[in-house]
Design a protein around this motif. Sequence first.
Motif, mmCIF file in Angstrom:
data_model
loop_
_atom_site.group_PDB
_atom_site.id
_atom_site.type_symbol
_atom_site.label_atom_id
_atom_site.label_comp_id
_atom_site.label_asym_id
_atom_site.label_seq_id
_atom_site.Cartn_x
_atom_site.Cartn_y
_atom_site.Cartn_z
ATOM 1 N N LEU A 9 -17.434 -29.873 29.423
ATOM 2 C CA LEU A 9 -16.173 -29.833 30.163
ATOM 3 C C LEU A 9 -15.179 -28.811 29.620
ATOM 4 O O LEU A 9 -14.254 -28.412 30.336
ATOM 5 C CB LEU A 9 -15.513 -31.214 30.137
ATOM 6 N N GLY A 10 -15.341 -28.448 28.369
ATOM 7 C CA GLY A 10 -14.367 -27.591 27.703
ATOM 8 C C GLY A 10 -13.479 -28.445 26.810
ATOM 9 O O GLY A 10 -13.243 -29.618 27.088
ATOM 10 N N GLU A 11 -12.974 -27.838 25.750
ATOM 11 C CA GLU A 11 -12.194 -28.588 24.762
ATOM 12 C C GLU A 11 -10.853 -29.063 25.279
ATOM 13 O O GLU A 11 -10.247 -29.956 24.698
ATOM 14 C CB GLU A 11 -11.989 -27.737 23.502
ATOM 15 N N ASP A 12 -10.364 -28.479 26.369
ATOM 16 C CA ASP A 12 -9.035 -28.804 26.878
ATOM 17 C C ASP A 12 -9.075 -29.579 28.190
ATOM 18 O O ASP A 12 -8.106 -29.557 28.961
ATOM 19 C CB ASP A 12 -8.214 -27.523 27.050
ATOM 20 N N HIS A 13 -10.147 -30.273 28.441
ATOM 21 C CA HIS A 13 -10.289 -31.060 29.675
ATOM 22 C C HIS A 13 -9.643 -32.441 29.493
ATOM 23 O O HIS A 13 -9.768 -33.047 28.422
ATOM 24 C CB HIS A 13 -11.771 -31.214 30.024
ATOM 25 N N PRO A 14 -8.967 -32.964 30.523
ATOM 26 C CA PRO A 14 -8.353 -34.298 30.412
ATOM 27 C C PRO A 14 -9.332 -35.412 30.034
ATOM 28 O O PRO A 14 -8.941 -36.360 29.350
ATOM 29 C CB PRO A 14 -7.757 -34.530 31.801
ATOM 30 N N ASP A 15 -10.591 -35.308 30.453
ATOM 31 C CA ASP A 15 -11.562 -36.334 30.058
ATOM 32 C C ASP A 15 -11.813 -36.310 28.551
ATOM 33 O O ASP A 15 -12.063 -37.350 27.934
ATOM 34 C CB ASP A 15 -12.887 -36.160 30.813
ATOM 35 N N VAL A 16 -11.744 -35.133 27.962
ATOM 36 C CA VAL A 16 -11.866 -35.014 26.506
ATOM 37 C C VAL A 16 -10.661 -35.693 25.850
ATOM 38 O O VAL A 16 -10.813 -36.407 24.857
ATOM 39 C CB VAL A 16 -11.985 -33.534 26.079
ATOM 40 N N ALA A 17 -9.479 -35.496 26.433
ATOM 41 C CA ALA A 17 -8.269 -36.150 25.897
ATOM 42 C C ALA A 17 -8.423 -37.666 25.919
ATOM 43 O O ALA A 17 -8.045 -38.341 24.957
ATOM 44 C CB ALA A 17 -7.042 -35.716 26.696
ATOM 45 N N MET A 18 -8.968 -38.195 27.004
ATOM 46 C CA MET A 18 -9.164 -39.648 27.081
ATOM 47 C C MET A 18 -10.145 -40.112 26.005
ATOM 48 O O MET A 18 -9.925 -41.140 25.365
ATOM 49 C CB MET A 18 -9.674 -40.053 28.470
ATOM 50 N N SER A 19 -11.202 -39.363 25.781
ATOM 51 C CA SER A 19 -12.147 -39.719 24.712
ATOM 52 C C SER A 19 -11.477 -39.681 23.353
ATOM 53 O O SER A 19 -11.721 -40.552 22.504
ATOM 54 C CB SER A 19 -13.349 -38.760 24.729
ATOM 55 N N PHE A 23 -11.209 -42.687 20.677
ATOM 56 C CA PHE A 23 -11.598 -42.591 19.272
ATOM 57 C C PHE A 23 -10.441 -42.976 18.358
ATOM 58 O O PHE A 23 -10.627 -43.679 17.359
ATOM 59 C CB PHE A 23 -12.102 -41.190 18.923
ATOM 60 N N ALA A 24 -9.244 -42.514 18.678
ATOM 61 C CA ALA A 24 -8.073 -42.860 17.873
ATOM 62 C C ALA A 24 -7.869 -44.373 17.850
ATOM 63 O O ALA A 24 -7.601 -44.955 16.790
ATOM 64 C CB ALA A 24 -6.834 -42.156 18.416
ATOM 65 N N ASN A 25 -8.005 -44.994 19.014
ATOM 66 C CA ASN A 25 -7.850 -46.451 19.079
ATOM 67 C C ASN A 25 -8.915 -47.157 18.245
ATOM 68 O O ASN A 25 -8.623 -48.161 17.578
ATOM 69 C CB ASN A 25 -7.891 -46.925 20.533
ATOM 70 N N LEU A 26 -10.127 -46.649 18.270
ATOM 71 C CA LEU A 26 -11.191 -47.233 17.433
ATOM 72 C C LEU A 26 -10.860 -47.085 15.954
ATOM 73 O O LEU A 26 -11.037 -48.029 15.171
ATOM 74 C CB LEU A 26 -12.532 -46.564 17.729
ATOM 75 N N TYR A 27 -10.406 -45.916 15.555
ATOM 76 C CA TYR A 27 -10.033 -45.728 14.156
ATOM 77 C C TYR A 27 -8.938 -46.703 13.748
ATOM 78 O O TYR A 27 -8.945 -47.218 12.620
ATOM 79 C CB TYR A 27 -9.589 -44.291 13.888
ATOM 80 N N SER A 43 -4.964 -35.312 21.797
ATOM 81 C CA SER A 43 -4.998 -35.851 23.150
ATOM 82 C C SER A 43 -3.709 -35.529 23.895
ATOM 83 O O SER A 43 -3.735 -35.079 25.055
ATOM 84 C CB SER A 43 -5.225 -37.360 23.093
ATOM 85 N N LEU A 44 -2.587 -35.731 23.238
ATOM 86 C CA LEU A 44 -1.293 -35.427 23.854
ATOM 87 C C LEU A 44 -1.203 -33.941 24.199
ATOM 88 O O LEU A 44 -0.762 -33.578 25.301
ATOM 89 C CB LEU A 44 -0.157 -35.838 22.914
ATOM 90 N N GLU A 45 -1.630 -33.079 23.296
ATOM 91 C CA GLU A 45 -1.603 -31.633 23.560
ATOM 92 C C GLU A 45 -2.437 -31.272 24.784
ATOM 93 O O GLU A 45 -2.009 -30.472 25.618
ATOM 94 C CB GLU A 45 -2.139 -30.863 22.342
ATOM 95 N N ILE A 46 -3.616 -31.840 24.874
ATOM 96 C CA ILE A 46 -4.498 -31.542 26.013
ATOM 97 C C ILE A 46 -3.869 -32.016 27.313
ATOM 98 O O ILE A 46 -3.829 -31.276 28.301
ATOM 99 C CB ILE A 46 -5.892 -32.178 25.811
ATOM 100 N N TYR A 47 -3.385 -33.227 27.329
ATOM 101 C CA TYR A 47 -2.766 -33.747 28.555
ATOM 102 C C TYR A 47 -1.579 -32.894 28.982
ATOM 103 O O TYR A 47 -1.429 -32.580 30.165
ATOM 104 C CB TYR A 47 -2.317 -35.200 28.371
#
Length: 181
Positions: A9-19, A23-27, A43-47
Motif C-alpha cells: 500500500l505504501g508507507e503513508d497509506h491510511p490502512d498502514v496508520a490503522m495498523s 500495534f500501539a494499542n497492543l504494546y 499513525s497521526l502523521e500518516i492520517y
Amino acid sequence: NLEAQQRVLGEDHPDVAMSLQNFANLYMEWDRPDQAEPFYYRSLEIYRAALGDRHPKVVLALDNLGAFYILQGRWREAQPICEEALAIRDAVLDSENEEIALNTFNLGRIYDELGRTADADAMFRRSLEVAQATLNPDHRHRVMVVEGYAAFLRTTGREEEAAALEAAEARQRSGQSAGPI
C-alpha cells in the motif's frame, strides 16, 4: 504483517496508520509504552498527510495519543493533543455529542492535574452538560463524568455541590425528576 502492508500500500497509506494504531494499542496492553509511543505518532502523521487535519481518523489518532499521555501521567504533553481534538470536534460536530463529553472530561482531568482549577471546572461542567443531554443516566460514560466531576468538586471543597449532583443523578437513574442541579 505491517511490512508487507507497507510494501503493497505504501508507507503513508491510511490502512498502514490503522495498523500502527493497533500495534500501539497492543504494546500498551503488554505494558510496553516506550514501544507504543512512536506508533501513535507515526499513525497521526500518516492520517494528517493522507486525510487532512479535520478527518475523524485524525481525531481518533489524537484521542489515542492523548489517552496514552494521560495513562502515563504526562499531563503537559496530553494537554495540547486533547485541546486540538476538541477544537476539531467543536468545528465539525454538533455541540451535544458523546465524543465531546469525553474529550472535555479528559481536559478537565488534565487541567485539574496541572493546577488550573477554573479551567478544569469549566471543562467538567461542559462534559456534564453534554453527557446529561446526550446519554441516558445509566450509560457508563455519563456515570464516569458524574463521578469524576463529583470527585473534583469534593477536592475543591464543594461537598454540597457534589452531593447534590450525585443525588440528582441517582433520581434520574431511578426514573424520578432530577430537579435543578
